[in-house]
Design a protein around this motif. Structure first.
Motif, PDB file in Angstrom:
ATOM      1  N   VAL A 122     -46.520  29.019 -41.655  1.00 30.77           N
ATOM      2  CA  VAL A 122     -47.698  28.795 -42.268  1.00 30.77           C
ATOM      3  C   VAL A 122     -48.958  28.975 -41.602  1.00 30.77           C
ATOM      4  N   GLU A 123     -49.819  29.960 -42.061  1.00 30.44           N
ATOM      5  CA  GLU A 123     -51.056  30.048 -41.445  1.00 30.44           C
ATOM      6  C   GLU A 123     -52.182  29.668 -42.551  1.00 30.44           C
ATOM      7  N   CYS A 124     -52.822  28.853 -42.514  1.00 28.03           N
ATOM      8  CA  CYS A 124     -53.675  28.133 -43.300  1.00 28.03           C
ATOM      9  C   CYS A 124     -54.996  28.401 -42.862  1.00 28.03           C
ATOM     10  N   ASN A 125     -55.821  28.753 -43.998  1.00 28.54           N
ATOM     11  CA  ASN A 125     -57.274  28.755 -43.612  1.00 28.54           C
ATOM     12  C   ASN A 125     -58.249  27.649 -43.773  1.00 28.54           C
ATOM     13  N   CYS A 126     -57.764  26.355 -43.964  1.00 31.40           N
ATOM     14  CA  CYS A 126     -58.727  25.332 -43.925  1.00 31.40           C
ATOM     15  C   CYS A 126     -59.359  25.163 -42.688  1.00 31.40           C
ATOM     16  N   SER A 127     -60.386  24.431 -42.818  1.00 31.07           N
ATOM     17  CA  SER A 127     -61.059  24.319 -41.526  1.00 31.07           C
ATOM     18  C   SER A 127     -60.509  23.866 -40.355  1.00 31.07           C
ATOM     19  N   ILE A 128     -59.740  22.781 -40.190  1.00 34.81           N
ATOM     20  CA  ILE A 128     -59.053  22.213 -38.882  1.00 34.81           C
ATOM     21  C   ILE A 128     -57.914  23.491 -38.476  1.00 34.81           C
ATOM     22  N   CYS A 129     -57.012  23.840 -39.415  1.00 29.86           N
ATOM     23  CA  CYS A 129     -56.192  24.825 -39.143  1.00 29.86           C
ATOM     24  C   CYS A 129     -56.818  26.208 -38.442  1.00 29.86           C
ATOM     25  N   ALA A 130     -57.786  26.747 -39.070  1.00 31.90           N
ATOM     26  CA  ALA A 130     -58.294  27.690 -38.856  1.00 31.90           C
ATOM     27  C   ALA A 130     -59.062  27.473 -37.153  1.00 31.90           C
ATOM     28  N   ARG A 131     -59.689  26.505 -37.117  1.00 32.80           N
ATOM     29  CA  ARG A 131     -60.341  26.264 -35.904  1.00 32.80           C
ATOM     30  C   ARG A 131     -59.341  26.199 -34.654  1.00 32.80           C
ATOM     31  N   ASN A 132     -58.226  25.610 -34.878  1.00 30.58           N
ATOM     32  CA  ASN A 132     -57.350  25.105 -33.979  1.00 30.58           C
ATOM     33  C   ASN A 132     -56.064  26.181 -33.926  1.00 30.58           C
ATOM     34  N   GLY A 133     -56.147  27.224 -34.496  1.00 29.49           N
ATOM     35  CA  GLY A 133     -55.118  28.139 -34.692  1.00 29.49           C
ATOM     36  C   GLY A 133     -53.708  27.734 -34.818  1.00 29.49           C
ATOM     37  N   TYR A 134     -53.605  26.620 -35.873  1.00 30.50           N
ATOM     38  CA  TYR A 134     -52.154  26.191 -36.090  1.00 30.50           C
ATOM     39  C   TYR A 134     -51.457  27.359 -36.980  1.00 30.50           C
ATOM     40  N   LEU A 135     -50.075  27.454 -36.543  1.00 27.10           N
ATOM     41  CA  LEU A 135     -49.071  28.173 -37.221  1.00 27.10           C
ATOM     42  C   LEU A 135     -47.868  27.150 -37.403  1.00 27.10           C
ATOM     43  N   ASN A 136     -47.780  26.684 -38.507  1.00 25.59           N
ATOM     44  CA  ASN A 136     -47.004  25.437 -39.031  1.00 25.59           C
ATOM     45  C   ASN A 136     -45.787  25.693 -39.598  1.00 25.59           C
ATOM     46  N   VAL A 137     -44.797  24.953 -39.186  1.00 26.51           N
ATOM     47  CA  VAL A 137     -43.317  24.941 -39.860  1.00 26.51           C
ATOM     48  C   VAL A 137     -43.313  23.589 -40.550  1.00 26.51           C
ATOM     49  N   TYR A 138     -42.829  23.374 -41.640  1.00 22.71           N
ATOM     50  CA  TYR A 138     -42.612  22.044 -42.363  1.00 22.71           C
ATOM     51  C   TYR A 138     -41.062  21.556 -42.008  1.00 22.71           C
ATOM     52  N   VAL A 139     -40.960  20.389 -41.367  1.00 20.22           N
ATOM     53  CA  VAL A 139     -39.728  19.866 -41.098  1.00 20.22           C
ATOM     54  C   VAL A 139     -39.470  18.243 -41.550  1.00 20.22           C
ATOM     55  N   GLN A 140     -38.367  18.089 -41.805  1.00 18.76           N
ATOM     56  CA  GLN A 140     -37.953  16.836 -42.121  1.00 18.76           C
ATOM     57  C   GLN A 140     -37.997  15.825 -40.995  1.00 18.76           C
ATOM     58  N   ASN A 141     -38.657  14.968 -41.049  1.00 17.80           N
ATOM     59  CA  ASN A 141     -38.791  13.802 -39.695  1.00 17.80           C
ATOM     60  C   ASN A 141     -37.665  13.583 -38.960  1.00 17.80           C
ATOM     61  N   ASP A 142     -36.386  13.700 -39.754  1.00 14.74           N
ATOM     62  CA  ASP A 142     -35.256  13.214 -38.716  1.00 14.74           C
ATOM     63  C   ASP A 142     -34.631  14.304 -38.038  1.00 14.74           C
ATOM     64  N   CYS A 143     -35.405  15.569 -38.099  1.00 16.86           N
ATOM     65  CA  CYS A 143     -34.946  16.949 -37.160  1.00 16.86           C
ATOM     66  C   CYS A 143     -36.077  16.694 -35.962  1.00 16.86           C
ATOM     67  N   ILE A 144     -36.830  15.710 -35.957  1.00 17.47           N
ATOM     68  CA  ILE A 144     -37.668  15.692 -34.653  1.00 17.47           C
ATOM     69  C   ILE A 144     -37.148  14.545 -33.862  1.00 17.47           C
ATOM     70  N   GLU A 145     -37.054  14.972 -32.498  1.00 12.84           N
ATOM     71  CA  GLU A 145     -36.821  13.830 -31.400  1.00 12.84           C
ATOM     72  C   GLU A 145     -37.972  13.881 -30.489  1.00 12.84           C
ATOM     73  N   PHE A 146     -38.351  12.634 -30.017  1.00 13.40           N
ATOM     74  CA  PHE A 146     -39.638  12.383 -29.504  1.00 13.40           C
ATOM     75  C   PHE A 146     -38.958  12.178 -27.868  1.00 13.40           C
TER      76      PHE A 146
END
Length: 132
Positions: free
Chosen positions: A37-61
């Motif tokens: 996802v490439e969003c045009n909101c102010s924070i995503c555009a300024r930071n160049g976010y390219l996002n994938v949406y992931v269930q929390n249990d798929c992430i390991e810190f």
């Protein structure tokens, strides 16, 4: 019977390596059905976010988690979404909803933090977050 899409574990980190984590995605980023996802909101555009949406249990810190004092948190506007940044290098790591029922149990991970991913090759879906 449909066959399950293959999965892949991606390793990610901020620039200084203070915050390191891995995420398992299915489909993988190189799958034809996959997109970021490439969003045009102010924070995503300024930071160049390219996002994938992931269930929390798929992430390991692997190092510090999001509740660490080494991770900065930021909200703005309607304060529906909290963004996470490394406190040392400032990398834009990810975001999550604070509003019950709105993308609950999901994080938006900035693919630019993923190792060995060429973001120029990813399929992008444009989202008009500026209008939300």
């Amino acid at each position: 019977m449909a066959t399950a899409k293959p999965s892949k574990k991606y390793h990610a980190s901020c620039h200084c390596q203070l915050v390191r984590y891995s995420v398992t995605l299915s489909p993988t980023l190189d799958d034809l059905d996959s997109w970021v996802v490439e969003c045009n909101c102010s924070i995503c555009a300024r930071n160049g976010y390219l996002n994938v949406y992931v269930q929390n249990d798929c992430i390991e810190f692997e190092t510090v988690g999001l509740e660490s004092e080494l991770v900065e948190k930021y909200t703005f506007g309607k304060h529906r979404v909290q963004h996470y940044f490394c406190s040392r290098c400032g990398s834009s790591l990810m975001a999550e909803s604070l509003e019950p029922g709105f993308y609950e149990g999901v994080k938006a991970l900035n693919v630019r933090m993923f190792q060995d991913v060429d973001v120029r090759t990813l399929q992008r879906r444009q989202v008009d977050g500026r209008s939300l």
